[in-house]
Design an enzyme around this catalytic site. Structure first.
Site, mmCIF file in Angstrom:
data_model
loop_
_atom_site.group_PDB
_atom_site.id
_atom_site.type_symbol
_atom_site.label_atom_id
_atom_site.label_comp_id
_atom_site.label_asym_id
_atom_site.label_seq_id
_atom_site.Cartn_x
_atom_site.Cartn_y
_atom_site.Cartn_z
ATOM 1 C CG HIS A 208 -0.198 0.079 2.520
ATOM 2 N ND1 HIS A 208 0.323 1.246 3.048
ATOM 3 C CD2 HIS A 208 0.118 -0.901 3.404
ATOM 4 C CE1 HIS A 208 0.920 0.988 4.192
ATOM 5 N NE2 HIS A 208 0.818 -0.312 4.435
ATOM 6 C CD GLU B 191 1.687 -5.577 8.071
ATOM 7 O OE1 GLU B 191 1.947 -6.786 7.943
ATOM 8 O OE2 GLU B 191 2.413 -4.663 7.633
#
Length: 283
Positions: free
Chosen positions: A23, A135
């Site tokens: 990201h 994550e």
């Protein structure tokens, strides 16, 4: 040829090309680069992209289009967190949304305080949110997701149907996943990819997930290749890799290979194995 030296050959239909993307810069990354303790800040819950992060998205989007990659990708898989969703739709989504067309927007205007207009889903590959590529779970508020129903409202054209719980039941405020658990989850994700029919897939995820997953690969490669596979991703970095099915986990036959001998007829090679065996036995 020794399998440990030189190039290797694999049937194309037993390979997938994956385009791994971390990201773009999130609000948590700014202070987190100064002090690791900043990741404990509750203000960074489900961190959104910074203005610089959106510039990174625009630059990667431009690269994806000028390189022609946008025409090849058959599926976009995205971690269900705000910063990855914003990155994914910004890079691989359509252009500016207009309600004159009978399609869903990929992202609503100003989703997650983006300051951006709505993004169209026109001429885009399908987008699927998958929890396996989230994550490192636990403790850090930035890695906690909001309810899926909230994301569904903000990103109408993203498919969230593979996520079973509306609430985030995976993130724990006092327990953080071990590195080994992240790696195991990453390998489970890679195995899941083989259940997909698509051969060229973009995956928008996170640096910790990528690092701990990829370090499990490349042990049969030259050390420099191993380092290339495992090195940390920068914000909004895209890295293309090929994953290979060595164990026939995927059972589909190639749609590109052609069997030959159509129509059938005599077809004996001058170096046919049987002829070579007869010659060697008579010599």
């Amino acid at each position: 040829m020794d399998s440990g030296a030189g190039p290797s050959l694999f049937p194309l239909h037993r390979c997938k090309t994956i385009h791994l993307v971390r990201h773009a810069q999130g609000i948590h990354n700014v202070e987190g680069e100064k002090s690791y303790k900043a990741y404990m800040n509750p203000e960074y819950f489900d961190a959104h992209l910074t203005p610089l992060g959106w510039q990174q998205v625009d630059n990667l989007r431009k690269h994806v289009h000028t390189s022609g990659l946008h025409k090849k990708i058959e599926l976009v898989i995205v971690s269900p967190l705000l910063r990855t969703l914003q990155t994914a739709v910004g890079v691989f989504g359509g252009g500016d949304y207009t309600d004159k067309l009978d399609i869903l927007p990929m992202m609503l205007a100003n989703a997650g305080n983006s300051g951006r207009g709505a993004i169209s889903s026109l001429d885009c590959p399908p987008f699927i949110a998958v929890e396996l590529c989230r994550e490192h779970l636990g403790v850090h508020p930035c890695d906690r997701r909001r309810n899926i129903s909230d994301y569904q409202f903000l990103f109408p054209a993203v498919d969230f149907s593979l996520i079973e719980s509306d609430e985030d039941v995976l993130w724990k405020d006092t327990v953080r996943e071990t590195k080994e658990e992240v790696t195991a989850r990453g390998l489970k994700f890679m195995n899941w990819l083989w259940t997909r029919k698509e051969k060229e897939i973009a995956i928008v995820t996170h640096s910790g997930f990528l690092f701990h997953t990829l370090k499990a690969f490349g042990n049969d490669c030259h050390p420099s290749v191993k380092r290339e596979i495992c090195k940390h991703f920068a914000n909004c970095e895209l890295r293309a890799m090929v994953i290979v099915d060595k164990s026939m986990a995927g059972s589909d036959w190639s749609t590109i290979n052609y069997p030959g001998k159509i129509p059938p007829g005599p077809d004996i090679s001058s170096d046919n194995d049987e002829n070579l065996e007869k010659e060697s036995s008579n010599s």
